[in-house]
Design an enzyme around this catalytic site. Structure first.
Site, PDB file in Angstrom:
ATOM      1  N   ALA A   1     118.370  21.194  61.240  1.00 41.14           N
ATOM      2  CA  ALA A   1     117.270  21.147  62.216  1.00 41.14           C
ATOM      3  C   ALA A   1     116.048  21.984  61.810  1.00 41.14           C
ATOM      4  O   ALA A   1     115.187  22.249  62.639  1.00 41.14           O
ATOM      5  CB  ALA A   1     117.742  21.549  63.615  1.00 41.14           C
TER       6      ALA A   1
ATOM      7  N   GLY B   1     113.630  20.947  59.931  1.00 39.67           N
ATOM      8  CA  GLY B   1     112.498  20.035  60.085  1.00 39.67           C
ATOM      9  C   GLY B   1     112.118  19.844  61.551  1.00 39.67           C
ATOM     10  O   GLY B   1     110.930  19.778  61.894  1.00 39.67           O
ATOM     11  N   ASP B   2     113.116  19.765  62.420  1.00 42.90           N
ATOM     12  CA  ASP B   2     112.829  19.589  63.851  1.00 42.90           C
ATOM     13  C   ASP B   2     112.189  20.851  64.434  1.00 42.90           C
ATOM     14  O   ASP B   2     111.287  20.764  65.280  1.00 42.90           O
ATOM     15  CB  ASP B   2     114.114  19.258  64.614  1.00 42.90           C
ATOM     16  CG  ASP B   2     114.685  17.906  64.198  1.00 42.90           C
ATOM     17  OD1 ASP B   2     113.901  17.035  63.786  1.00 42.90           O
ATOM     18  OD2 ASP B   2     115.912  17.732  64.272  1.00 42.90           O
TER      19      ASP B   2
HETATM   20  P1  ADP Z   1     114.542  18.656  56.828  1.00 40.71           P
HETATM   21  O1  ADP Z   1     115.154  19.767  57.613  1.00 40.71           O
HETATM   22  O2  ADP Z   1     113.970  17.583  57.691  1.00 40.71           O
HETATM   23  O3  ADP Z   1     115.378  18.103  55.723  1.00 40.71           O
HETATM   24  P2  ADP Z   1     113.067  20.403  55.002  1.00 40.71           P
HETATM   25  O4  ADP Z   1     114.327  20.711  54.288  1.00 40.71           O
HETATM   26  O5  ADP Z   1     111.888  20.023  54.190  1.00 40.71           O
HETATM   27  O6  ADP Z   1     113.240  19.266  56.104  1.00 40.71           O
HETATM   28  O7  ADP Z   1     112.706  21.688  55.885  1.00 40.71           O
HETATM   29  C1  ADP Z   1     111.687  21.649  56.851  1.00 40.71           C
HETATM   30  C2  ADP Z   1     110.887  22.926  56.818  1.00 40.71           C
HETATM   31  O8  ADP Z   1     111.756  24.016  57.128  1.00 40.71           O
HETATM   32  C3  ADP Z   1     110.268  23.268  55.470  1.00 40.71           C
HETATM   33  O9  ADP Z   1     109.025  22.637  55.288  1.00 40.71           O
HETATM   34  C4  ADP Z   1     110.138  24.782  55.584  1.00 40.71           C
HETATM   35  O10 ADP Z   1     108.997  25.105  56.355  1.00 40.71           O
HETATM   36  C5  ADP Z   1     111.388  25.159  56.365  1.00 40.71           C
HETATM   37  N1  ADP Z   1     112.494  25.524  55.457  1.00 40.71           N
HETATM   38  C6  ADP Z   1     113.521  24.750  55.066  1.00 40.71           C
HETATM   39  N2  ADP Z   1     114.329  25.414  54.214  1.00 40.71           N
HETATM   40  C7  ADP Z   1     113.786  26.639  54.054  1.00 40.71           C
HETATM   41  C8  ADP Z   1     114.121  27.818  53.292  1.00 40.71           C
HETATM   42  N3  ADP Z   1     115.213  27.852  52.512  1.00 40.71           N
HETATM   43  N4  ADP Z   1     113.312  28.895  53.392  1.00 40.71           N
HETATM   44  C9  ADP Z   1     112.213  28.888  54.186  1.00 40.71           C
HETATM   45  N5  ADP Z   1     111.844  27.822  54.927  1.00 40.71           N
HETATM   46  C10 ADP Z   1     112.616  26.710  54.853  1.00 40.71           C
END
Ligand code: ADP
Length: 302
Positions: free
Chosen positions: A242, A244-245
């Site tokens: 979550a 991304g959400d």
């Molecule tokens: P989803 O959860 O939809 O797969 P992402 O993996 O791209 O999407 O993550 C969404 C957002 O969450 C990223 O753009 C970032 O801002 C944040 N995020 C995800 N993983 C990390 C991490 N390891 N460290 C810091 N921020 C993160």
């Protein structure tokens, strides 16, 4: 206060923790089982509500025990459920297996979500009253399109998360103000694995795109402007469920408060960075005080 309408899914996540996922035909003994409220729509709604948004959830739960719990969970987190109907049959469920490596496999059964095929009386006015409408692709595409069109007709900003990845129905891109895919969704929509090229292709259909890049942050692209990468804060991630959400819910609140786009993206990135440091989906989302403190540490205005 920012008024946000969410037209989307509500699921109960049924999570089995196993040392190793079973192969076809195999039975394994798991470590633990949890039921936790989820669904991309509900997750985005909760993320925005926890950060101070005034959030209205439009969708459906089933006439079962999960439906009662899902509604109560949204209410407990400050989401208005007056437009969340209860329909005959089962609530949506996600059957999730998580192994010791953290890898998961998921079966989603839409159930009640699949029965949300049209807006109900009153929904149009609810959408019109919002600053922003959040949409994903876990409801039937015809209602996603109807919601986006209603928002467009009232001049309400639409933010679409194109997940699960699938071709967008005709008319949806034209009714979308901001598209927020992750890298995989952007590649699925365009056939291009390079996010810069994917963003460029997506800008043919929508005016603004944010591609989330996990720990690398986000790529923001708008027609007629140079794309920018907004880096994510460096944190130790324990559970990115979550993320991304959380990002989208926070972005909606930030934009509704009038923050300019680059600052809103950084603010939402801080919210998502907080969420990945805690286990769970809705339980991992920061509240306003957490976010204000963390964002200040990252040099962002309050
Ligand atoms: P989803 O959860 O939809 O797969 P992402 O993996 O791209 O999407 O993550 C969404 C957002 O969450 C990223 O753009 C970032 O801002 C944040 N995020 C995800 N993983 C990390 C991490 N390891 N460290 C810091 N921020 C993160």
């Amino acid at each position: 206060m920012t008024a946000i309408a969410v037209l989307g899914s509500t699921n109960m996540d049924l999570v089995a923790y196993v040392p190793k996922a079973p192969r076809l035909g195999e039975t394994v003994t798991g470590r633990a089982f949890r039921t936790v409220p989820g669904g991309k729509g509900a997750n985005q709604a909760v993320a925005a509500a926890r950060l101070g948004g005034e959030v209205m959830m439009i969708g459906a739960v089933g006439a079962d025990e999960f439906g009662v719990r899902l509604r109560a969970a949204l209410q407990a987190r400050g989401v208005d459920t007056a437009a969340l109907r209860t329909v005959e049959g089962a609530s949506g469920t996600a059957h999730i297996t998580v192994d010791d490596e953290g890898a998961n496999s998921i079966i989603v059964i839409p159930a009640a979500n699949a029965r949300v095929t049209a807006l109900e009386p009153g929904d149009d006015a609810r959408i019109a009253a919002a600053d922003c409408l959040l949409l994903q692709l876990e409801l039937p595409l015809e209602v996603v399109l109807a919601g986006a069109s209603a928002a467009r007709a009232h001049g309400v900003r639409t933010i679409l998360t194109p997940a699960p990845a699938q071709p967008l129905p005709a008319g949806l891109p034209a009714a979308t103000d901001l598209l927020v895919p992750n890298e995989h969704e952007a590649a699925a929509l365009t056939g291009l694995t390079d996010p810069h090229r994917a963003a460029e292709a997506l800008l043919q259909d929508v005016p603004e795109v944010v591609i989330t890049l996990g720990a690398a942050g986000v790529l923001y692209a708008a027609r007629g402007r140079e794309p920018v990468v907004v880096a994510a804060p460096r944190v130790r991630a324990v559970d990115t469920t979550a993320a991304g959400d959380t990002f989208v819910g926070a972005l909606a609140v930030a934009l509704g408060e009038g923050r300019p786009m680059p600052q809103a993206l950084a603010w939402a990135g801080c919210a998502a960075a907080l969420s990945v440091q805690r286990p769970g989906a809705q339980d991992s989302m920061p509240d306003r005080a957490d976010l204000v403190a963390f964002a200040a540490g990252q040099g962002l205005p309050r």
